[in-house]
Scaffold this active site. Sequence first.
Site, short mmCIF file in Angstrom:
data_model
loop_
_atom_site.label_atom_id
_atom_site.label_comp_id
_atom_site.label_asym_id
_atom_site.label_seq_id
_atom_site.Cartn_x
_atom_site.Cartn_y
_atom_site.Cartn_z
N ASP A 1 51.79 39.01 48.62
CA ASP A 1 51.87 37.56 48.70
C ASP A 1 50.47 36.97 48.57
O ASP A 1 49.63 37.12 49.47
CB ASP A 1 52.50 37.20 50.05
CG ASP A 1 52.67 35.71 50.27
OD1 ASP A 1 52.26 34.92 49.39
OD2 ASP A 1 53.20 35.32 51.32
N ILE A 2 50.22 36.30 47.44
CA ILE A 2 48.90 35.71 47.19
C ILE A 2 48.97 34.21 47.45
O ILE A 2 49.46 33.43 46.63
CB ILE A 2 48.43 35.99 45.76
CG1 ILE A 2 48.52 37.49 45.43
CG2 ILE A 2 47.02 35.45 45.56
CD1 ILE A 2 47.71 38.38 46.36
N GLU A 3 48.47 33.80 48.61
CA GLU A 3 48.47 32.40 49.01
C GLU A 3 47.24 32.09 49.85
O GLU A 3 46.71 32.97 50.52
CB GLU A 3 49.71 32.07 49.85
CG GLU A 3 51.04 32.18 49.14
CD GLU A 3 52.17 31.73 50.05
OE1 GLU A 3 52.46 30.52 50.08
OE2 GLU A 3 52.76 32.59 50.74
N ILE A 4 46.84 30.84 49.83
CA ILE A 4 45.76 30.40 50.71
C ILE A 4 46.26 30.37 52.15
O ILE A 4 47.46 30.43 52.41
CB ILE A 4 45.22 29.02 50.29
CG1 ILE A 4 46.34 27.97 50.32
CG2 ILE A 4 44.59 29.09 48.90
CD1 ILE A 4 45.87 26.55 50.03
#
Length: 235
Positions: free
Chosen positions: A130-133
């Site tokens: 999961d690539i999220e800020i």
Amino acid sequence: MTPPSSSWFLGGVLLALAVISHHACPVYGVNGLDVSDELCQGMTAQNWNCLRQTDAHEFAIIQAFRGGYQINQDTARCVSDAWAANFSNVDIYVWMCPNCDGNNPASDSMTRLVQYLKSNNVSFGMVWMDIEICDNDPTCWNSFSDNIAFIQEAVATLQKNNIKVGIYSTPYEWGSVFGSSFTGFSNLPLWYANPNGQETFSDFAPFAGWTTPALKQYSWSGSDCGSSYDADWHP
């Protein structure tokens, strides 16, 4: 007036039916759901059975690792309950960041997760990164190059353990973490989010080297059977 021949009339009827059939064709695909570690922790076997039988969700994706909270110790139970409820596929997902407590180095974090999965006999299809800020915390990620190296290390560790890896992200999240020009993971399956309620890939705009997604998260407000979840779809 001379009436139309029977062959002309039949041809017209068949053409009309073909047009109606084309426009009435339903969108086919497979529906599923994903749940965070917090939601998983509150779910029972009855919840999973209801979601599978009542709503006909066919696959599930369960969060197994979350930043500073690290390994979701209920992963094994939730995955087992989903399989027992007759979900056709169960995956897990990971959200981590370089400045989250206990996440760095990424190889250590993923090694611990692999050990947990093996020691608890967790059966799953693949791991989605999961690539999220970070919510309300701009300090959990570093520079683009450092962030790329961190996730590359995590992916490589999983792959060395013969685990298939995919990526979850959106153009905005990707650009915020890696920079929009980075295409280094485009060889992996993409699960993208667009909560527009539409079970279709027609809204997908290519980014980061991906031209075709594998999975879509189309709603963030699923709720039934006493459980909340995100709704997902693939053709």
